[in-house]
Design an enzyme around this catalytic site. Structure first.
Site, PDB file in Angstrom:
ATOM      1  CD  GLU A  14      27.305 112.066  42.469  1.00  0.00           C
ATOM      2  OE1 GLU A  14      28.072 112.600  41.659  1.00  0.00           O
ATOM      3  OE2 GLU A  14      27.129 110.829  42.532  1.00  0.00           O
ATOM      4  CG  ASP A  32      28.441 107.188  42.780  1.00  0.00           C
ATOM      5  OD1 ASP A  32      28.865 108.231  42.264  1.00  0.00           O
ATOM      6  OD2 ASP A  32      28.011 106.214  42.120  1.00  0.00           O
TER       7      ASP A  32
END
Length: 725
Positions: free
Chosen positions: A411, A375
């Site tokens: 990401e 993330d």
């Protein structure tokens, strides 16, 4: 629940290397604990069959005490000072302690926020290396290191004991009978990613035991495995499954952090996903996935913690060594907030980097996971000079003999300076490709001037990824993920409907590139329903037919809706969960067909990029874009805002060695306009074109094309395969 209303029994402070009998803090002859210096490695609580070695890091602490609790976790029965210090590692060995023992720490040091220090001995702290966390955080002013409401704000000091509100760290025995378990080791070319939430996937799934719904054991149940196998999933990407807490502002509204991007324990499975039996529940889930030939990838949040900014709670890292664990502003009272959550982990600090690497190795070696999705990954690779492809974190990953063999997914952005880094990650990273998402959505919505962008995405986004020896599978191609509209809502809503989140509809993305087809939300209009169904098939077909690594969002395959909410992070309810009660069986069958098609045709799963170059085997280009009349598009055509029908002939890449070359040839047509007649490419005399997929007629079987052209229905995708006559 948190541990509420506990009054501490008398506390015994014990010196090092002595024997002392302890029971609820009162000397008795019931149990003897022998103490020894212990070892600085490994960090955390390590059971050896006779006792437990406790080791924690703090560079700036003055003293650290280990707190042991009764079996129910309610009463503190002893405090043991960690008198041994090797560098910045504090440690002690406690004989007689067994798995299941609940513990925490108290750390003494300066409370000096203006110089980055926030030590507060009154606050019970979770072990940063805790392998299991028991209980839930009870939000209380007592978990704050400062006096809430003081005019000095966080410069004040709170003396209340926070133990009653805190969860406990727990000693575990991680041994598990793995049998003949081994990683499926799915190649990137063969991967079909499936993003799922443990609770959201299973809370309403028929056939899952009520006792295991919403838990790891439910995720590993036969109905889930059968469903995933049916649609060809090779790799499940689990949304955060490491321990996290509900945000304070959500708790005050009676909401929960459903998604889990609020980590507090990087080694512990999330307690709410277990039946309280132990970490073997997670291990069992992984073993069962592997037995079904499916990989498990964890979505990990190593960029921040649940402790927030200077006004946030003291739960673990902040109390152990705030200056070491967090990136602080020039005025060390405040935090760098590249995450948008209040704080940012200081990954460049060697012990923080070590914690992250230790965490990843633990999940691979002890829990047998097959990879990680990072993330806000740019934060992990940001050095003082900015994003660095040769920075400490990425260098550490690439040299690691354990982590070098697992899937790594980025990401590739964050909120910090230079945060958008799509395409800049080194091999073997795969990257979420938001350009793919946005361009494909715009094309099928009917936006003008998008054909050239669609072509780039179908060909693997080479302008982003074709460098430094990277593969064409580097691009993760998706049209939906957990944040944003789900597929059914993408074709049913023009605007977000996030009122349930309690933020006056300000949260979530505004630029969704969605299209409600004329009615906002559900409708009984059969024409609109048919148009929406066709649009969903077109979007999914584009994902499966593009070069790169395809990804599905859990529930999209059955037409799941989240009622127009494009940010269900706080909706731990029917709005956020997958609704299995009314599945779209026709859409599900179409997804199965797409998965079968992708498996059957190697040209859709290439690791080498296609650049319209002549192949060594036959001199034909590996990629040939075509207008409906069969000619190659001119520069003017690519700029034509009214062009709505793109076709392409696909072969094995010109870079593919002859021994690996395939005779597989496909002709794809993406028609976002009216019905069009398309000239078919020339064929060898012993071959013909066979229509193997038509999104306008999804249930039809293969059909031979006898003429030199084919009619392509309005708003549809067609796939033709070159077949021996």
């Amino acid at each position: 629940m948190g541990y509420i209303g506990v009054s501490l029994c008398p506390i015994i402070r014990v010196p090092d290397r002595v024997n002392v009998n302890l029971n609820n803090g009162i000397p008795t002859k019931l149990r003897e604990h022998s103490l020894a210096a212990g070892r600085p490695n490994p960090l955390g609580a390590t059971f050896d069959g006779q006792g437990v070695n406790f080791a924690v890091f703090s560079e700036h602490a003055e003293a650290i005490d280990l707190c042991l609790f009764t079996d129910d976790g309610r009463k503190e029965r002893a405090r043991i000072p960690l008198l041994e210090r090797d560098g910045d590692i504090w440690h002690v060995y406690v004989g007689g302690v067994t798995p299941g023992t609940k513990y925490g720490f108290r750390v003494q040091g300066p409370y000096d926020p203006e110089n980055g220090h926030r030590f507060n001995y009154n606050k019970l702290l979770l072990d940063p290396y805790a392998k299991r966390i028991a209980g839930r955080l009870k939000w209380s002013d007592a978990v704050m290191g400062y006096r809430v409401g003081s005019p000095k704000a966080d410069l004040s000091f709170d003396t209340r004991d926070s133990a009653f509100a805190m969860p406990r760290s727990m000693v575990v025995d991680p041994s598990f009978n793995w049998g003949d378990d081994k990683p499926p080791a799915i190649s990137a070319s063969d991967t079909l990613l499936y993003e799922a939430h443990v609770k959201g996937m299973t809370a309403r799934m028929p056939g899952v035991s009520p006792m295991t719904r919403g838990r790891f054991l439910g995720m590993a149940s036969e109905p889930v495995l059968e469903h995933l196998t049916k649609i060809g999933v090779t790799t499940v990407q689990l949304m955060p499954a490491q321990a996290y807490v509900d945000d304070h502002f959500l708790a005050k509204q009676g909401l929960k952090n459903y998604w889990g991007y609020n980590s507090i324990g990087f080694f512990a499975p999330e307690p709410r996903y277990m039946t309280d039996q132990g970490i073997w529940e997670f291990q069992t889930m992984v073993r069962r996935f592997h037995a079904a030939g499916i990989e498990v990838v964890l979505d990990v949040v190593y960029n921040h913690t649940a402790e927030g900014n200077e006004m946030g709670p003291t739960l673990s890292f902040k109390g152990f060594d705030n200056l070491s664990y967090y990136r602080l502003a020039e005025d060390k009272r405040f935090y760098v907030n590249d995450t948008g959550t209040g704080n940012t982990l200081r990954v460049e600090h060697p012990m923080v980097l070590r914690m992250i690497m230790d965490s990843m190795r633990y999940w691979v070696e002890v829990m047998h996971v097959d990879g990680f999705r990072f993330d806000l990954a740019t934060i992990l690779a940001r050095e003082e000079s900015g994003f660095d492809r040769q920075g400490g974190f990425l260098d550490a990953l690439r040299q690691d003999p354990v982590l070098g063999n697992v899937k790594l997914i980025a990401e590739p952005w964050d909120l910090g300076p230079g945060g958008y880094q799509l395409g800049n990650w080194p091999h073997p990273f795969l990257e979420f490709n938001d350009k793919y998402r946005d361009n494909v959505r715009k094309y099928w919505r009917g936006d003008s001037g998008i054909v050239a962008d669609l072509a780039k995405r179908v060909a693997g986004s080479a302008e982003q990824f074709d460098h430094s020896g990277r593969a064409a599978t580097s691009s993760i191609n998706f049209v939906t993920v957990h944040d944003g509209f789900v597929l059914d809502d993408l074709v049913s809503y023009n605007v977000k409907h996030n009122a349930a989140n309690g933020e006056d509809n300000r949260d979530g993305k505004d630029d969704n590139y969605s299209d409600n087809m004329g009615v906002e939300g559900p409708t009984d209009d059969e024409k609109i329903r048919a148009a929406r169904a066709l649009r969903k098939r077109n979007l999914l077909a584009t994902v499966f037919l593009s070069q790169g690594t395809p990804m599905l969002l859990s529930g999209d395959e059955i037409g799941n809706s989240q009622w127009g909410n494009n940010n269900t992070y706080a909706q731990d309810n029917d709005q956020g969960w997958v609704n299995w009660n009314k599945p779209d069986h026709k859409l599900l069958a179409f997804v199965e067909k797409l998965a079968d098609l992708r498996r059957a045709h190697p040209v859709l799963r290439q690791s080498r990029f296609l650049h319209s170059r002549a192949r060594r085997t036959d001199g034909k280009p590996d990629l040939f874009w075509r207008m409906p009349d069969g000619r190659a598009p001119s520069a003017e055509d690519w700029q034509n805002p009214n062009w709505r029908s793109l076709s392409v002939e696909v072969r094995t890449s010109s870079d593919t060695p002859e021994y690996a070359a395939s005779n597989d040839v496909l002709f794809l047509t993406f028609n976002a306009g009216d019905e069009v007649t398309v000239k078919m490419p020339d064929l060898p005399p012993d071959c013909l074109w066979e229509l193997v997929l038509d999104t306008a007629a999804p249930e039809d079987g293969p059909q031979c094309i006898t003429g030199t052209s084919a009619k392509i229905a309005a708003q549809s995708v067609c796939v033709f395969a070159q077949t021996p006559a």
